[in-house]
Design an enzyme around this catalytic site. Structure first.
Site, mmCIF file in Angstrom:
data_model
loop_
_atom_site.group_PDB
_atom_site.id
_atom_site.type_symbol
_atom_site.label_atom_id
_atom_site.label_comp_id
_atom_site.label_asym_id
_atom_site.label_seq_id
_atom_site.Cartn_x
_atom_site.Cartn_y
_atom_site.Cartn_z
ATOM 1 N N SER A 284 -9.469 1.780 2.769
ATOM 2 C CA SER A 284 -8.652 2.634 1.869
ATOM 3 C C SER A 284 -7.762 1.937 1.340
ATOM 4 C CB SER A 284 -8.535 3.436 2.741
ATOM 5 O OG SER A 284 -7.019 2.872 4.027
ATOM 6 N N SER B 152 -9.883 -0.537 7.445
ATOM 7 C CA SER B 152 -9.114 -0.272 5.490
ATOM 8 C C SER B 152 -8.539 -1.820 5.111
ATOM 9 C CB SER B 152 -8.345 1.007 5.591
ATOM 10 O OG SER B 152 -9.103 1.960 5.142
ATOM 11 N N LYS C 52 0.915 -1.157 0.247
ATOM 12 C CA LYS C 52 -0.349 0.149 0.178
ATOM 13 C C LYS C 52 0.764 1.043 0.253
ATOM 14 C CE LYS C 52 -4.309 2.227 2.399
ATOM 15 N NZ LYS C 52 -4.948 1.844 4.050
HETATM 16 N N1 GLN Z 1 -12.596 4.185 6.585
HETATM 17 C C1 GLN Z 1 -12.098 4.740 7.293
HETATM 18 C C2 GLN Z 1 -11.370 5.638 7.626
HETATM 19 O O1 GLN Z 1 -11.613 7.127 6.386
HETATM 20 C C3 GLN Z 1 -10.802 4.053 8.024
HETATM 21 C C4 GLN Z 1 -9.840 3.905 6.798
HETATM 22 C C5 GLN Z 1 -8.299 3.168 8.045
HETATM 23 O O2 GLN Z 1 -8.772 2.181 8.517
HETATM 24 N N2 GLN Z 1 -7.159 3.571 7.092
HETATM 25 O O3 GLN Z 1 -11.430 6.809 8.971
#
Ligand code: GLN
Length: 457
Positions: free
Chosen positions: A154, A178, A79
């Site tokens: 994400s 994410s 990532k």
């Molecule tokens: N969707 C959540 C956020 O936007 C989780 C993001 C993540 O786990 N990096 O904060």
């Protein structure tokens, strides 16, 4: 006969180098990425081909001399928020568009020491802020199962790359879901290890008290192989703890096991039905027990999570002032990132006397106590990963709707428990994930339970 066949198959799975050389494996993936990734947009960067080939050959040499590491033969993507020396770690943002990693994150160092071959950098929601994969400054990632749909986020590119068959494993990061959320939508396995079990050194934070790096893979065994390599104490991460993944244990189905089920609000009832059916199958086959758990605070998770994330993110992004790295974040980032910076700067104003942040910390403590209590009665908690099916790319949804994708994944980040998502079934061809949550540092047990479920299908 069947037994011999299974044994051969599983030994091949353990070492693809037996079946295919690293070079052949790499070339297979490069061809596939070239043919199909224009459509999917899982990769932001592929490494130079000549360099990759050189490295693959060196690994093959080590394999032939029997001196290769645990990940020899495996092709891995990372990532875009995890530092890899020399690669473009942009966090899918214009802010860091030209930033190149100046060092290897601890997880990358460990992967390289075990001869894993890093093929490239994957797409994501900008600075890991998002639940759909649409917030990348370099275009959304498309779901390999159905190109009209979001992958989830994400870690969109990392989930899609495994799902599309572009590499063996990927790394993602999980702050509120994410890893597990896109794993669910893309039909792959995604693991959020216990907080502190995998070093965060070299990860560009979203929210440092919640972030955790973890693996994506096609099956539980593969996810465990990568987790085993990156797991454990790291002197560069002061909160990391020592611990081990016991790979041999994972094949053993637990004899006496009590599954906890919690009544969360699920927007799409069909998802709960799929998970319930899976639990029943396991209960019947393995004679496991099920216990209902009542929890008072679990419906406050989204409201508790965001003030913490806004504040920690705001603080973490102060270094992106345009002097040391890339551009000033306020001048270059997208809407969701700006919302969080603005929100974080508001919440931390002196006039509020820490009111919102402290309230979130209180609920975080309460929910952690609830889970600790629950794990005295049950071995694991099983719930859906995501409460609804993925939307179409570009479909307008509200901020609240976007945030609600993480309702069921956030608790494990707030509590620090380990949690993973495995495919449980499909609704109209769309994969649905099931989440297995275990107490802190019970990662091996969690993988063992997940593997038992995998053996059912
Ligand atoms: N969707 C959540 C956020 O936007 C989780 C993001 C993540 O786990 N990096 O904060």
């Amino acid at each position: 006969m069947l037994q011999i066949k299974t044994r051969i198959l599983s030994s091949l799975r353990k070492n693809p180098g037996n079946k295919m050389t690293t070079l052949q494996n790499l070339q297979k993936y490069l061809d596939k990425i070239r043919r199909e990734d224009k459509k999917i947009n899982a990769f932001l960067q592929l490494r130079d081909e000549e360099e990759l080939i050189e490295e693959a050959k060196k690994i093959d040499e080590k394999i032939s001399k029997k001196s290769a590491g645990k990940l020899a033969g495996k092709v891995i993507a990372v990532k875009a928020n995890i530092n890899v020396k020399g690669l473009n770690i942009s966090c899918a943002s214009k802010t860091l568009e030209n930033y190149k990693g100046t060092y290897d994150a601890s997880v990358i160092k460990k992967i390289k020491e075990e001869d894993g071959l890093i093929i490239g950098i994957t797409n994501m929601d900008e600075f890991a802020c998002g639940s759909s994969g649409e917030n990348s400054a370099f275009g959304p990632t498309r779901n390999p199962i159905n190109n009209q749909l979001i992958t989830g986020g994400s870690s969109s590119g990392s989930a899609a790359a495994v799902s599309a068959g572009f590499c063996d494993f990927t790394l993602g990061s999980d702050t509120g879901g994410s890893i597990r959320n896109p794993a669910s939508h893309c039909g792959v396995v995604g693991v959020k290890p216990s907080y502190g079990s995998v070093s965060r050194y070299g990860l560009i934070d979203l929210s440092m008290s919640l972030d955790q790096i973890g693996p994506f893979a096609k099956n539980v065994e593969d996810a465990a192989i990568l987790l085993d390599v990156i797991y454990g104490k790291d002197e560069y991460d002061s909160i990391s703890e020592s611990g081990k993944i016991n790979l041999k244990e994972i094949e053993k189905t637990p004899k006496n096991l009590t599954i906890g089920v919690v009544n969360f609000k699920i927007q799409d009832k069909r998802i709960q039905e799929i998970v319930d059916r899976k639990i029943q199958e396991a209960v019947k086959k393995y004679k496991w027990d099920v216990k209902k758990i009542n929890m008072k605070y679990v419906d406050l998770m989204v409201e508790t999570y965001y003030p913490l994330v806004y504040v920690e993110f705001f603080s973490g992004t102060r270094k992106f002032d345009g002097r040391r790295y890339g551009m000033k974040i306020e001048n270059s980032a997208g809407v969701e990132v700006l919302r969080r910076i603005l929100g974080g700067s508001e919440i931390t104003k002196a006039e509020h006397h820490g009111r919102y942040y402290n309230k979130s910390l209180k609920v975080r403590k309460l929910v952690t106590e609830e889970f600790t209590k629950a794990f005295k009665k049950v071995d694991c908690i099983i719930i859906p990963t995501v409460p609804k099916l993925p939307h179409k790319i570009g479909e307008k949804i509200t901020v609240e709707e976007m945030y609600s994708y993480d309702t069921l994944t956030i608790p494990s980040n707030l509590t620090g428990n380990c949690s993973l998502s495995i495919p449980a079934g499909k609704i109209q061809g769309i994969p649905v994930g099931m989440q297995i949550i275990c107490d802190k540092f019970q990662d091996t047990k969690m993988l063992q339970i997940a593997r038992s479920f995998e053996k059912l299908s």
